[in-house]
Design a protein around this motif. Sequence first.
Motif, PDB file in Angstrom:
ATOM      1  N   ALA A  32       0.860  -1.178   0.000  1.00 51.73           N
ATOM      2  CA  ALA A  32       0.000   0.000   0.000  1.00 51.73           C
ATOM      3  C   ALA A  32       0.899   1.231   0.000  1.00 51.73           C
ATOM      4  O   ALA A  32       2.012   1.203   0.535  1.00 51.73           O
ATOM      5  N   ALA A  33       0.417   2.301  -0.626  1.00 58.05           N
ATOM      6  CA  ALA A  33       1.234   3.508  -0.758  1.00 58.05           C
ATOM      7  C   ALA A  33       0.359   4.741  -0.746  1.00 58.05           C
ATOM      8  O   ALA A  33      -0.847   4.688  -1.017  1.00 58.05           O
ATOM      9  N   VAL A  34       0.992   5.869  -0.424  1.00 59.57           N
ATOM     10  CA  VAL A  34       0.359   7.181  -0.505  1.00 59.57           C
ATOM     11  C   VAL A  34       1.166   8.032  -1.481  1.00 59.57           C
ATOM     12  O   VAL A  34       2.314   7.725  -1.795  1.00 59.57           O
ATOM     13  N   LEU A  35       0.536   9.096  -1.956  1.00 55.39           N
ATOM     14  CA  LEU A  35       1.187   9.982  -2.926  1.00 55.39           C
ATOM     15  C   LEU A  35       1.956  11.076  -2.202  1.00 55.39           C
ATOM     16  O   LEU A  35       1.457  11.691  -1.258  1.00 55.39           O
ATOM     17  N   ASP A  36       3.169  11.324  -2.652  1.00 53.07           N
ATOM     18  CA  ASP A  36       3.987  12.416  -2.128  1.00 53.07           C
ATOM     19  C   ASP A  36       4.590  13.140  -3.320  1.00 53.07           C
ATOM     20  O   ASP A  36       5.610  12.723  -3.859  1.00 53.07           O
ATOM     21  N   GLY A  37       3.943  14.210  -3.757  1.00 53.32           N
ATOM     22  CA  GLY A  37       4.393  14.913  -4.950  1.00 53.32           C
ATOM     23  C   GLY A  37       4.249  14.024  -6.162  1.00 53.32           C
ATOM     24  O   GLY A  37       3.179  13.490  -6.439  1.00 53.32           O
ATOM     25  N   SER A  38       5.327  13.817  -6.893  1.00 55.64           N
ATOM     26  CA  SER A  38       5.286  12.978  -8.085  1.00 55.64           C
ATOM     27  C   SER A  38       5.724  11.543  -7.799  1.00 55.64           C
ATOM     28  O   SER A  38       5.905  10.757  -8.729  1.00 55.64           O
ATOM     29  N   ASP A  39       5.874  11.199  -6.530  1.00 47.81           N
ATOM     30  CA  ASP A  39       6.272   9.851  -6.126  1.00 47.81           C
ATOM     31  C   ASP A  39       5.192   9.193  -5.283  1.00 47.81           C
ATOM     32  O   ASP A  39       4.309   9.858  -4.736  1.00 47.81           O
ATOM     33  N   VAL A  40       5.294   7.872  -5.163  1.00 45.50           N
ATOM     34  CA  VAL A  40       4.521   7.155  -4.151  1.00 45.50           C
ATOM     35  C   VAL A  40       5.484   6.666  -3.087  1.00 45.50           C
ATOM     36  O   VAL A  40       6.641   6.336  -3.370  1.00 45.50           O
ATOM     37  N   VAL A  47       8.532  -1.145   2.904  1.00 43.45           N
ATOM     38  CA  VAL A  47       7.988   0.037   3.558  1.00 43.45           C
ATOM     39  C   VAL A  47       9.030   1.160   3.532  1.00 43.45           C
ATOM     40  O   VAL A  47      10.202   0.947   3.835  1.00 43.45           O
ATOM     41  N   GLY A  48       8.586   2.344   3.150  1.00 42.12           N
ATOM     42  CA  GLY A  48       9.471   3.494   3.046  1.00 42.12           C
ATOM     43  C   GLY A  48      10.026   3.713   1.657  1.00 42.12           C
ATOM     44  O   GLY A  48      10.592   4.774   1.382  1.00 42.12           O
ATOM     45  N   ALA A  49       9.889   2.721   0.764  1.00 39.64           N
ATOM     46  CA  ALA A  49      10.404   2.871  -0.601  1.00 39.64           C
ATOM     47  C   ALA A  49       9.651   3.973  -1.331  1.00 39.64           C
ATOM     48  O   ALA A  49       8.439   4.125  -1.194  1.00 39.64           O
ATOM     49  N   ARG A  50      10.380   4.730  -2.121  1.00 46.92           N
ATOM     50  CA  ARG A  50       9.810   5.820  -2.909  1.00 46.92           C
ATOM     51  C   ARG A  50      10.006   5.497  -4.388  1.00 46.92           C
ATOM     52  O   ARG A  50      11.126   5.232  -4.826  1.00 46.92           O
ATOM     53  N   LEU A  51       8.908   5.523  -5.146  1.00 47.72           N
ATOM     54  CA  LEU A  51       8.951   5.186  -6.563  1.00 47.72           C
ATOM     55  C   LEU A  51       8.171   6.219  -7.365  1.00 47.72           C
ATOM     56  O   LEU A  51       7.249   6.855  -6.841  1.00 47.72           O
ATOM     57  N   PRO A  52       8.533   6.416  -8.637  1.00 46.76           N
ATOM     58  CA  PRO A  52       7.826   7.412  -9.449  1.00 46.76           C
ATOM     59  C   PRO A  52       6.376   7.012  -9.689  1.00 46.76           C
ATOM     60  O   PRO A  52       6.086   5.868 -10.040  1.00 46.76           O
TER      61      PRO A  52
END
Length: 258
Positions: free
Chosen positions: A106-114, A133-138
Amino acid sequence: MIDQTSPDFVASFARGLSVLRAFSADAPRQTLSEVAERTGLTRAAARRFLLTLEALGYAQSEGRHFRLTPLVLDLGFSYLSSLDMADTLQPWLQRAGDALNESCSAAVLDGSDVIHIAHAGGPPHVLTVNLAVGARLPAHCTAMGQVLLAHLAPPRRNVLLRSLGFEPRTPATITDMKSLSDRLAEVRNQGYALSDQELEPGLRALAVPLHDRSGTVIAAMAVSTHSARMSTDRLLAVGLPALQDAARGFEATQAMRG
């Protein structure tokens, strides 16, 4: 929300954060010159920020190189620990993952990344992408990102789409605004996103939205598999019902907790 021209915007703080974000899995150790190049700062400014981070314990120097220390994890985990949503999600992710014998996140949006906020492990796959958990992807080339972009209010979505760099991660990555806008309209209409090797060769993912009690999309849930393990037709046939069931369970639990 203020913009960067506002007198309340602290430019020096923003530049300091850019130094933190310059470090990544691909570049964990960097020289002063490399940090300056990645952030667009002068060498003198980059040096001041790096030395400040070192004094605060967030960075350390190793000869000519700098690296972040484990203390920076406190910044991310402070945010993640404030999300009881992640705790509520975990059993539902596990349920879907067990049913499918695949990894669910599961992920949330942070700017142009999840940013991944919860994960239930499946069998190991021959993939290099970080789904922990904590990974940031486009967002533009991930199933969860496309779900979250699709459900933004149109003004905010349009501003965000215009800011995307459309980095081509694979030959299947969407690399222009028109094609992505069309995809997002399709995602809104059908209620799910299917990303077929758009982020990494071999990685196939299916995602659905997660709503709060008001019906607002607050996160996305996905199942990820290797293309050799499951076809797109099979993923839709078995993965979509499992994800939708887990999403309904999560939303009902959230509503009861109220």
